[in-house]
Structures are given as C-alpha cells and as structure tokens.
Design an enzyme around this catalytic site. Structure first.
Site, PDB file in Angstrom:
ATOM      1  N   SER A 140      28.595 -47.005 -58.383  1.00 52.84           N
ATOM      2  CA  SER A 140      28.478 -47.147 -59.844  1.00 52.84           C
ATOM      3  C   SER A 140      27.043 -46.972 -60.318  1.00 52.84           C
ATOM      4  CB  SER A 140      28.866 -48.561 -60.273  1.00 52.84           C
ATOM      5  OG  SER A 140      30.215 -48.771 -60.129  1.00 52.84           O
ATOM      6  N   HIS A 185      32.205 -43.950 -62.768  1.00 51.23           N
ATOM      7  CA  HIS A 185      32.688 -43.276 -61.555  1.00 51.23           C
ATOM      8  C   HIS A 185      33.402 -42.006 -62.001  1.00 51.23           C
ATOM      9  CE1 HIS A 185      32.364 -46.946 -59.014  1.00 51.23           C
ATOM     10  NE2 HIS A 185      32.674 -47.567 -60.121  1.00 51.23           N
ATOM     11  N   HIS A 222      39.187 -46.755 -56.102  1.00 47.76           N
ATOM     12  CA  HIS A 222      39.220 -48.148 -55.657  1.00 47.76           C
ATOM     13  C   HIS A 222      40.662 -48.624 -55.565  1.00 47.76           C
ATOM     14  CE1 HIS A 222      35.273 -47.651 -57.582  1.00 47.76           C
ATOM     15  NE2 HIS A 222      34.846 -48.552 -56.727  1.00 47.76           N
ATOM     16  N   TYR A 256      41.668 -51.474 -56.418  1.00 46.00           N
ATOM     17  CA  TYR A 256      42.043 -52.273 -57.602  1.00 46.00           C
ATOM     18  C   TYR A 256      42.574 -51.416 -58.746  1.00 46.00           C
ATOM     19  CZ  TYR A 256      37.357 -51.081 -59.393  1.00 46.00           C
ATOM     20  OH  TYR A 256      36.245 -50.400 -59.793  1.00 46.00           O
ATOM     21  N   GLU A 257      42.334 -50.104 -58.679  1.00 47.67           N
ATOM     22  CA  GLU A 257      42.893 -49.222 -59.712  1.00 47.67           C
ATOM     23  C   GLU A 257      44.397 -49.021 -59.499  1.00 47.67           C
ATOM     24  OE1 GLU A 257      40.131 -45.684 -60.597  1.00 47.67           O
ATOM     25  OE2 GLU A 257      39.292 -46.521 -58.774  1.00 47.67           O
ATOM     26  N   ALA A 315      27.006 -50.373 -55.918  1.00 45.88           N
ATOM     27  CA  ALA A 315      26.379 -51.420 -56.717  1.00 45.88           C
ATOM     28  C   ALA A 315      27.005 -52.726 -56.253  1.00 45.88           C
ATOM     29  CB  ALA A 315      26.671 -51.206 -58.191  1.00 45.88           C
ATOM     30  N   MET A 362      33.179 -54.346 -54.517  1.00 38.76           N
ATOM     31  CA  MET A 362      34.615 -54.031 -54.498  1.00 38.76           C
ATOM     32  C   MET A 362      34.924 -52.684 -53.850  1.00 38.76           C
ATOM     33  SD  MET A 362      35.301 -55.149 -58.414  1.00 38.76           S
ATOM     34  CE  MET A 362      34.494 -56.590 -59.105  1.00 38.76           C
ATOM     35  N   SER A 363      34.018 -52.216 -53.026  1.00 40.05           N
ATOM     36  CA  SER A 363      34.255 -50.884 -52.437  1.00 40.05           C
ATOM     37  C   SER A 363      33.742 -50.872 -51.008  1.00 40.05           C
ATOM     38  CB  SER A 363      33.501 -49.838 -53.259  1.00 40.05           C
ATOM     39  OG  SER A 363      32.109 -50.078 -53.179  1.00 40.05           O
ATOM     40  N   ASN A 385      22.852 -57.333 -59.743  1.00 37.19           N
ATOM     41  CA  ASN A 385      22.903 -58.677 -60.357  1.00 37.19           C
ATOM     42  C   ASN A 385      22.983 -59.686 -59.229  1.00 37.19           C
ATOM     43  OD1 ASN A 385      25.795 -57.313 -60.271  1.00 37.19           O
ATOM     44  ND2 ASN A 385      26.070 -59.504 -59.935  1.00 37.19           N
ATOM     45  N   HIS A 426      30.320 -54.820 -66.407  1.00 31.03           N
ATOM     46  CA  HIS A 426      30.174 -53.507 -65.762  1.00 31.03           C
ATOM     47  C   HIS A 426      29.062 -52.698 -66.434  1.00 31.03           C
ATOM     48  CE1 HIS A 426      31.303 -50.204 -63.237  1.00 31.03           C
ATOM     49  NE2 HIS A 426      31.632 -49.435 -64.249  1.00 31.03           N
TER      50      HIS A 426
HETATM   51  N1  HPA Z   1      30.534 -58.653 -57.614  1.00 37.74           N
HETATM   52  C1  HPA Z   1      31.364 -57.670 -57.220  1.00 37.74           C
HETATM   53  N2  HPA Z   1      31.101 -56.382 -57.397  1.00 37.74           N
HETATM   54  C2  HPA Z   1      29.934 -56.056 -57.981  1.00 37.74           C
HETATM   55  C3  HPA Z   1      29.022 -57.031 -58.421  1.00 37.74           C
HETATM   56  C4  HPA Z   1      29.348 -58.401 -58.219  1.00 37.74           C
HETATM   57  O1  HPA Z   1      28.594 -59.326 -58.574  1.00 37.74           O
HETATM   58  N3  HPA Z   1      27.969 -56.371 -58.974  1.00 37.74           N
HETATM   59  C5  HPA Z   1      28.244 -55.040 -58.854  1.00 37.74           C
HETATM   60  N4  HPA Z   1      29.433 -54.846 -58.261  1.00 37.74           N
END
Ligand code: HPA
Length: 275
Positions: free
Chosen positions: A30, A61, A83, A85-86, A113, A210-211, A234, A246
């Site tokens: 991302s 994406h 992903h 989750y999609e 990310a 998540m990837s 973050n 996001h």
């Molecule tokens: N958690 C999960 N996925 C992420 C995060 C997070 O804090 N930041 C960027 N992708």
C-alpha cells in the site's frame, strides 16, 4: 483448477506483449507503488486483463503487473496485490506470485505497509522481515498441492538472510531508520484491537499487517528466494493515540516512497550479478 495449465496461459498472454524474461520480482505494498515508475521498457498488464487473475479492489492497490527492466535487469513488478479479506480464494491470492515464478523469476522482494509493534518505532521507519507468524487463520497451500513444490514445505528460513542484509544496507544508505523483526500476518480487514497488539508484541512480533505471509509461502513453495520489507506506517492500536485509517497509512508510505524507491534501485544494482 489446473495451476500448470493456467499459469501457462497467463505467461503466454504476457509473452505476446513483452519479450522480456524477468528474473527479479517485486510485490509493492500500500502506498509504495512509486517504485514501479522506475521500470524501463515497460509493458503494463492490469490484473483484469490477465487470464486467471482476480481483480484487486483496495484503494492504493491499483492491481497491475509491470514487466520491464531496471538497471538492465529484467524485472516483474506486482503493483498492488490481492488480499484474502477481499473475499478471494487462497488460490486467487497466491496466483500473482505463482505467475512471477512461471515467468522465470527466481528472487522476489516482498514489501508492505504495516503497523509497528514496538514503541520505539515511528511512522516512516522500515523493518526488514526476518521471519513471520501466520495468524491469518488460513494456510494458503491448503488444497491440492501444486507439484512445483512439496506438499509439506520447510519454513526454516523463509526470508533469505543475505538478500535481507543487502536490502537493509541499501535503506540505511538512504538514511532511513531500519529495524529487523518478525512480521505478524493477520486476515483483516479490521485493524487490531489494543489487546491484540499487546498479544502480538508479547509473542515476539515487530510489525503487523494483512498481507505478505501468503505471498511468501507461495514464493517459497515455488522455490524463490525472498527478501521482506515492511514500511511502518503507524504504531499498532493503543501504542500511540492515533486512530488508524487507510488514508493515513497511504500518506505515510507515500512520504517515504522516494527513499524506498532509491533503496530498491540500489538493491537491484547490488544483486544483479547474483540472480
Ligand atoms: N495493522 C494492520 N495492517 C496495517 C497496519 C496496522 O496497524 N498499518 C498498515 N497496515
């Protein structure tokens, strides 16, 4: 689904428009798409135009495969990924990385990310992925085995130490702050609760996202060498006061994408003779 037959058809569709035979692959996370602009002699294949590819839906994406050259090295770049989750099946999620291997890619750099699990991390830092914990609740190799790899895949060293060290040095040369740690792969699409973040940190995690674990398992199953990199966009929930979105994740990733791009180009130069 006959994976061999399908990847043959996908590779044939790519070969119709590009004669380049990629050796080195990239999966861009991302907000990290900018690196793909460095690809020369490029031909772009939106996922929707490739046979057997599912279509990426997440903002940030865009979902395309780019074939071309960087520093004279034939490359294939997945800009955006699919992903679980999609709602895609695991076979669909694995498919782009399997396509890289069928194109002839032997080495892949997987980026994402991620949320940092250590308080000393700051948005914009990087973490070299030295190992992962798959907490996605699924193993992507579930189902009939693709005979390109073993049924029971060894996971002693999913990330190649030497490649990771080269990548780390390239990032440091760009004055980036670089950690090394364990990536915790979760399903999403919710961000984590503060309690989950505490749990993952205690379990030894350095970043959560998540990837990636699916890509890495697919890559290792196909015999590829893997380097792994998280951009810490973050801190995990509860480790800072920020609420997660996001948009913010993308903004932070976009802030560092220049140094990220330069580091990856240096990486290409350094590994060129070893592909
Ligand atoms: N958690 C999960 N996925 C992420 C995060 C997070 O804090 N930041 C960027 N992708």
């Amino acid at each position: 689904m006959n994976v061999d037959q399908n990847v043959k058809e996908t590779v044939a569709a790519i070969a119709k428009r590009s004669a380049i035979k990629p050796k080195l692959g990239f999966v861009l996370g991302s907000g990290l798409a900018h690196f793909a602009d460095s690809v020369e002699k490029r031909v772009e294949f939106p996922f929707a135009q490739l046979p057997h590819f599912a279509t990426a839906s997440v903002e940030g994406h865009p979902g395309k495969l780019i074939v071309g050259e960087i520093e004279g090295v034939p490359v294939a770049v997945l800009q955006g990924r699919l992903h679980a989750y999609e709602g895609h099946s695991m076979e669909q999620v694995l498919y782009p990385v399997r396509t890289l291997s069928a194109l002839g890619v032997k080495t892949v750099v997987v980026t994402n990310a991620a949320g940092g699990l250590k308080k000393i991390m700051k948005p914009g830092d990087f973490m070299i992925i030295k190992d992962h914990i798959n907490l996605s609740g699924q193993n992507p190799l579930r189902g009939p085995n693709w005979d390109k790899g073993p049924r029971f895949l060894d996971m002693t060293e999913p990330y190649d130490k030497k490649l990771n060290q080269i990548l780390k040095a390239c990032l440091r040369a760009q004055k980036a702050r670089v950690f090394e740690g364990v990536y915790v792969g979760v399903m999403g699409p919710t961000y984590e609760t503060a309690a989950e973040i505490q749990f993952y940190a205690k379990a030894g995690g350095g970043a959560v996202g998540m990837s990636t674990v699916t890509d890495v398992i697919a890559a290792r199953h196909a015999g590829l060498r893997v380097a792994g990199l998280s951009c810490i966009t973050n801190l995990g929930t509860g480790l800072s006061r920020m609420k997660l979105s996001h948009d913010d994740v993308k903004k932070v990733a976009q802030k560092v994408e220049k140094s990220f791009t330069k580091a990856l180009i240096e990486f290409v130069k350094k590994v060129k003779s070893d592909l």
